[in-house]
Design a protein around this motif. Structure first.
Motif, PDB file in Angstrom:
ATOM      1  N   UNK A 125      -1.743   0.531   0.660  1.00 23.45           N
ATOM      2  CA  UNK A 125      -0.676  -0.030  -0.167  1.00 23.45           C
ATOM      3  C   UNK A 125       0.427  -0.571   0.719  1.00 23.45           C
ATOM      4  N   UNK A 126       1.234  -1.481   0.159  1.00 24.97           N
ATOM      5  CA  UNK A 126       2.462  -1.867   0.844  1.00 24.97           C
ATOM      6  C   UNK A 126       3.350  -0.639   0.971  1.00 24.97           C
ATOM      7  N   UNK A 127       3.993  -0.505   2.116  1.00 26.50           N
ATOM      8  CA  UNK A 127       4.800   0.686   2.407  1.00 26.50           C
ATOM      9  C   UNK A 127       5.810   0.960   1.291  1.00 26.50           C
ATOM     10  N   UNK A 128       5.747   2.195   0.764  1.00 25.11           N
ATOM     11  CA  UNK A 128       6.599   2.627  -0.348  1.00 25.11           C
ATOM     12  C   UNK A 128       6.543   1.644  -1.525  1.00 25.11           C
ATOM     13  N   UNK A 129       5.398   0.990  -1.673  1.00 24.38           N
ATOM     14  CA  UNK A 129       5.149   0.066  -2.791  1.00 24.38           C
ATOM     15  C   UNK A 129       6.025  -1.177  -2.738  1.00 24.38           C
ATOM     16  N   UNK A 130       6.481  -1.556  -1.573  1.00 25.26           N
ATOM     17  CA  UNK A 130       7.376  -2.700  -1.432  1.00 25.26           C
ATOM     18  C   UNK A 130       6.600  -3.892  -0.874  1.00 25.26           C
ATOM     19  N   UNK A 131       6.074  -4.709  -1.776  1.00 30.12           N
ATOM     20  CA  UNK A 131       5.343  -5.893  -1.340  1.00 30.12           C
ATOM     21  C   UNK A 131       4.389  -6.376  -2.406  1.00 30.12           C
ATOM     22  N   UNK A 132       3.848  -7.561  -2.191  1.00 34.07           N
ATOM     23  CA  UNK A 132       2.930  -8.181  -3.149  1.00 34.07           C
ATOM     24  C   UNK A 132       1.630  -8.612  -2.493  1.00 34.07           C
ATOM     25  N   UNK A 425       2.679 -15.717   3.866  1.00 38.84           N
ATOM     26  CA  UNK A 425       4.029 -15.482   3.350  1.00 38.84           C
ATOM     27  C   UNK A 425       4.748 -14.325   4.042  1.00 38.84           C
ATOM     28  N   UNK A 426       4.169 -13.808   5.098  1.00 36.13           N
ATOM     29  CA  UNK A 426       4.753 -12.639   5.766  1.00 36.13           C
ATOM     30  C   UNK A 426       6.170 -12.920   6.244  1.00 36.13           C
ATOM     31  N   UNK A 427       6.416 -14.119   6.740  1.00 30.36           N
ATOM     32  CA  UNK A 427       7.734 -14.459   7.268  1.00 30.36           C
ATOM     33  C   UNK A 427       8.628 -15.148   6.243  1.00 30.36           C
ATOM     34  N   UNK A 428       8.211 -15.139   4.988  1.00 26.08           N
ATOM     35  CA  UNK A 428       8.995 -15.775   3.929  1.00 26.08           C
ATOM     36  C   UNK A 428       9.113 -14.813   2.749  1.00 26.08           C
ATOM     37  N   UNK A 429      10.033 -13.849   2.835  1.00 25.49           N
ATOM     38  CA  UNK A 429      10.122 -12.844   1.763  1.00 25.49           C
ATOM     39  C   UNK A 429      10.410 -13.430   0.390  1.00 25.49           C
TER      40      UNK A 429
END
Length: 508
Positions: A125-132, A425-429
């Motif tokens: 999962x994205x760390x602490x559920x922060x991400x898409x 999109x890693x560098x474009x939050x």
């Protein structure tokens, strides 16, 4: 896929109950597939085959001895690594919890154990559920089974990849702003976010306490309903838990599969991919959405446009509320009580140890959201940012309330785009956050919403979102099952059969 690993969970339950297969056989089939495929997919963070087989043996022994077992007994399951599970490593995708083995079970984990499910492992999962995109995990990048060069969505991307890739028959994800529905959409699954408070949050590692909600990720609507029924219900250990009977969800799905939606009033949200609101949406996504709306009409539903103006403000409101709550919830990870501790060499004071621990233990996205949330809550800015965002949340809830006077469900695309390439999109939050554009309103209002596959664009899955009033989760399942049955009839096969027939990880 082997026959067992391509079989729906409901059918597995029937086969197990009838004695046509054993829980050990089913579990071993999945463990073998995980061993063969997960190095490429990266769906799991922890798999304990020995423990899974022991549980399966216990289920088989109980059945052989005439002990009554439930419909889920012996069916393997994957849990997102945010669900606290006694004795099983639980990290929330973060280095700050690496190696932590909880001393207790989350309520939903306990309920699934009591139902006799077999835990295959904990998913990435994205760390602490922060991400898409599940690229923010501290451990590995998870990949989409439809195309290994693309993301599986997030933050529940490990769960979506496991189910879509045949590495689990179903899985539990969690949804704060869309983290069940969006990964389900881009991997061709069914994913349901229950009404807030209808599934216990006790034992879920908190990201945003007023938004977090666990739910099912499955191959079929009926499977989702069965899994949802197993985890739902009031929990006195959760202060936000709703003391209300669980709707009869599986029966709603079965009724929906009959395909009669006569009299159903469907509202197409103009602010979510409707006329004049198509910026940022893939043409193929909008085309599949329009076709699915037309399919609803053919099943007898009455379709009309519905405007919810405050939905346009959901994205900025969410990214003030959720980080603000995260900055508070994540304060507990300080290197003192449990988890990672850095710099405790006797020469540093407590503040230095805490700072070093959090610097090394948290990843960039988590730090970004903590800083944003702390700023929004700071003296002089609370009313201007967090307070205003909560007012917008109220407006969004009012838009839903007004809509229910005219329609029974609201619909939209689940995600504006299909799965994008890993790293794009890693560098474009901001671009990453936009993936949740369609899912955020239901999260902010606490209403149930389900994503069901509705076809392909560029050879990749597209999701169709159905939203209903609070505690009307059964309505979501009925409509989703009707669509699923009609689409399967038109295709002549289940949606994921198209994936199973292709070489693993092949480009669309």
């Amino acid at each position: 896929m082997s026959d067992l690993t391509s079989t729906d969970a409901a059918e597995l339950g029937r086969l197990l109950t009838a004695g046509e297969v054993t829980a050990v056989e089913v579990t071993r089939a999945y463990l073998d597939r995980i061993a063969a495929e997960d190095d490429a997919l990266g769906a799991y963070l922890h798999v304990d085959g020995e423990a899974a087989l022991r549980t399966a043996e216990q289920v088989d022994a109980a059945r052989a001895g005439g002990t009554a077992t439930g419909p889920l007994a012996g069916i393997p399951l994957a849990l997102k690594d945010v669900v606290v599970t006694e004795g099983v490593p639980t990290t929330s995708g973060s280095k700050i919890l690496e190696g932590w083995r909880p001393p207790y079970d989350a309520t939903l984990a306990a309920r699934l154990k009591n139902a006799g499910t077999v835990l295959l492992g904990k998913t990435n999962m994205d760390e602490f559920a922060m991400g898409s995109s599940t690229e923010n995990s501290a451990y590995r990048v998870t990949r989409n089974p439809w195309d290994h060069d693309r993301i599986p969505g997030g933050s529940s991307g490990g769960s979506s990849a496991a189910v879509a890739g045949g590495l689990a028959p179903w899985a539990i994800g969690t949804d704060t702003g869309g983290s069940i529905r969006q990964p389900a959409a881009v991997t061709g699954l069914v994913g349901h976010k229950p009404t807030y408070g209808s599934v216990s949050r006790y034992g879920l590692i908190a990201f945003s306490s007023s938004l977090d909600q666990a739910g099912p990720m499955t191959r079929t609507v009926l499977d989702a309903a069965l899994l949802h029924e197993a985890i739902a219900g009031h929990d006195p250990l959760d202060s936000t838990s709703i003391d209300s009977p669980v709707p009869v969800l599986a029966e709603a799905a079965r009724r929906g599969a009959e395909g009669d939606l006569a009299g159903l009033r469907v509202g197409v949200v103009t602010e979510l991919g409707g006329d004049g609101h198509t910026d940022g949406y893939d043409e193929g996504v909008l085309a599949r959405f329009a076709e699915t709306v037309a399919l609803l009409e053919s099943l007898g539903a009455e379709v009309r446009p519905v405007s919810c103006p405050a939905f346009d403000l959901a994205l900025p409101a969410y990214y003030l509320i959720a980080p603000s709550e995260a900055s508070s919830n994540l304060a507990r990870f300080d290197g003192v009580r449990y988890g990672l501790r850095v710099g405790d060499d006797g020469d540093r004071d407590l503040d230095e140890v805490m700072a070093l621990t959090r610097e090394q233990g948290f990843g960039p996205e988590v730090k970004r959201r903590i800083i944003l949330g702390t700023y929004a809550l700071s003296s002089g800015y609370y009313d201007a940012y967090y307070g205003q965002a909560q007012k917008v949340r109220t407006l969004i809830t009012r838009d839903f309330t007004r809509a229910w006077d005219d329609v029974d469900v609201l619909v939209s695309p689940t995600s504006p785009t299909v799965a994008w390439e890993v790293g794009a999109r890693v560098d474009d939050p901001i671009a990453m956050y936009a993936a949740d554009l369609c899912t955020l309103p239901a999260s902010l209002a606490g209403v149930p919403a389900i994503s069901v596959p509705c076809g392909l664009s560029e050879g990749l899955p597209v999701g169709f979102q159905i939203m209903a009033p609070a505690l009307a989760d059964d309505r979501c399942y009925k409509v989703a099952a009707a669509l699923e049955a009609a689409q399967d009839a038109a295709r002549g096969s289940r949606f994921l059969d198209q994936l199973a027939a292709r070489p693993a990880g092949s480009a669309a």
